[in-house]
Enzyme design. Structure first.
Site, PDB file in Angstrom:
ATOM      1  N   HIS A  74       0.987  -0.856   0.227  1.00  0.00           N
ATOM      2  CA  HIS A  74       0.032   0.232  -0.024  1.00  0.00           C
ATOM      3  C   HIS A  74       0.897   1.023  -0.397  1.00  0.00           C
ATOM      4  O   HIS A  74       1.815   1.485   0.347  1.00  0.00           O
ATOM      5  CB  HIS A  74      -1.131  -0.218   0.969  1.00  0.00           C
ATOM      6  N   SER A  75       0.365   2.722  -1.300  1.00  0.00           N
ATOM      7  CA  SER A  75       1.242   3.577  -0.866  1.00  0.00           C
ATOM      8  C   SER A  75       2.525   3.429  -0.578  1.00  0.00           C
ATOM      9  O   SER A  75       3.054   2.587  -2.016  1.00  0.00           O
ATOM     10  CB  SER A  75       0.824   4.477   0.015  1.00  0.00           C
ATOM     11  N   TYR A  76       3.496   3.983   0.150  1.00  0.00           N
ATOM     12  CA  TYR A  76       4.780   3.494   0.469  1.00  0.00           C
ATOM     13  C   TYR A  76       5.277   2.840   0.059  1.00  0.00           C
ATOM     14  O   TYR A  76       6.087   1.866  -0.213  1.00  0.00           O
ATOM     15  CB  TYR A  76       5.380   4.045   1.388  1.00  0.00           C
TER      16      TYR A  76
END
Length: 244
Positions: free
Chosen positions: A71-73
């Site tokens: 997720h994301s980073y």
């Protein structure tokens, strides 16, 4: 994947400003479906260091086939960490960054429009930091539109209070040359209301990686607001065959 093949282990890699608990409902459903699930405690300290730690985690804590969810980073870690791990059968990106060689997260965001960190983050010095580095916390004003879109007021307050910061150097560091998404099948969950990673940027990265895309009417935390749909994508990835 044949009926006699072992189910892959699902490794979940959370992003910045949250922790593995944001995947609680996803993890519980995957477990009920018979999958072993491991949640990586992402240090959020440096892109290279966090990636190396994830690679070590994969080597020592998993056996057999693996599916990695970022997720994301966390998406910036999974492609590089899986580059030398042949047991990784698929990558699943959830509102995630998918960098190519030399790209930083800030580079990618700025490619979609100028980003001024001072307008988004409280910047907090931390002990023994490299010169110029700081911890980043999302400010209260932009927290809902940038990060917590679609959450109840109570949930927004909860997520805001328990932010786990990421360092400035982690989001400014260039990605490594080797990225597993060039050879490993991938899936991408894109949030159409994401205020952290614009939809156009999500779709551009997913297309470059050749990912199968699922768009959800969600903000940045699709796994919190749409856990069933995110779980379905992960299961699709887990049952879609061996790594070629």
């Amino acid at each position: 994947m044949t009926g006699t093949s072992p189910k892959p282990t699902i490794v979940i890699v959370h992003g910045a400003w949250t922790d593995a608990s944001s995947f609680t409902e996803v993890q519980q459903t995957l477990t009920r479906h018979g999958y072993d699930v491991l949640e990586f405690a992402n240090p959020l300290r440096s892109l290279s260091g966090d990636t190396d730690y994830l690679a070590s985690f994969l080597r020592t804590r998993t056996t057999g086939p693996v599916i990695i969810v970022g997720h994301s980073y966390g998406g910036a870690l999974i492609g590089a960490a899986a580059a030398h791990e042949a047991r990784v059968r698929a990558l699943v990106y959830v509102n995630a960054f998918v960098p190519a060689e030399g790209e930083s997260l800030l580079d990618l965001l700025n490619s979609a429009g100028p980003v001024d960190p001072s307008q988004l983050f409280d910047m907090v010095p931390y002990p023994d930091a490299p010169e110029g580095d700081l911890d980043l916390y999302i400010q209260r004003g932009p927290f809902e539109p940038a990060f917590a879109t679609g959450l109840s007021e109570e949930k927004q307050t909860e997520f805001y209070a328990r932010q786990r910061p990421i360092t400035l150097r982690a989001v400014a560091a260039p990605a490594s040359a080797e990225q597993a998404w060039r050879t490993v099948p991938s899936w991408y969950v894109a949030g159409t209301r994401d205020g952290s990673i614009p939809l156009a940027l999500q779709l551009r990265m997913a297309e470059r990686a050749g990912s199968a895309v699922t768009q959800l009417e969600s903000g940045h935390l699709s796994m919190v607001t749409h856990p069933s749909e995110v779980t379905e994508v992960i299961i699709t990835a887990a049952t879609s065959g061996d790594r070629s």
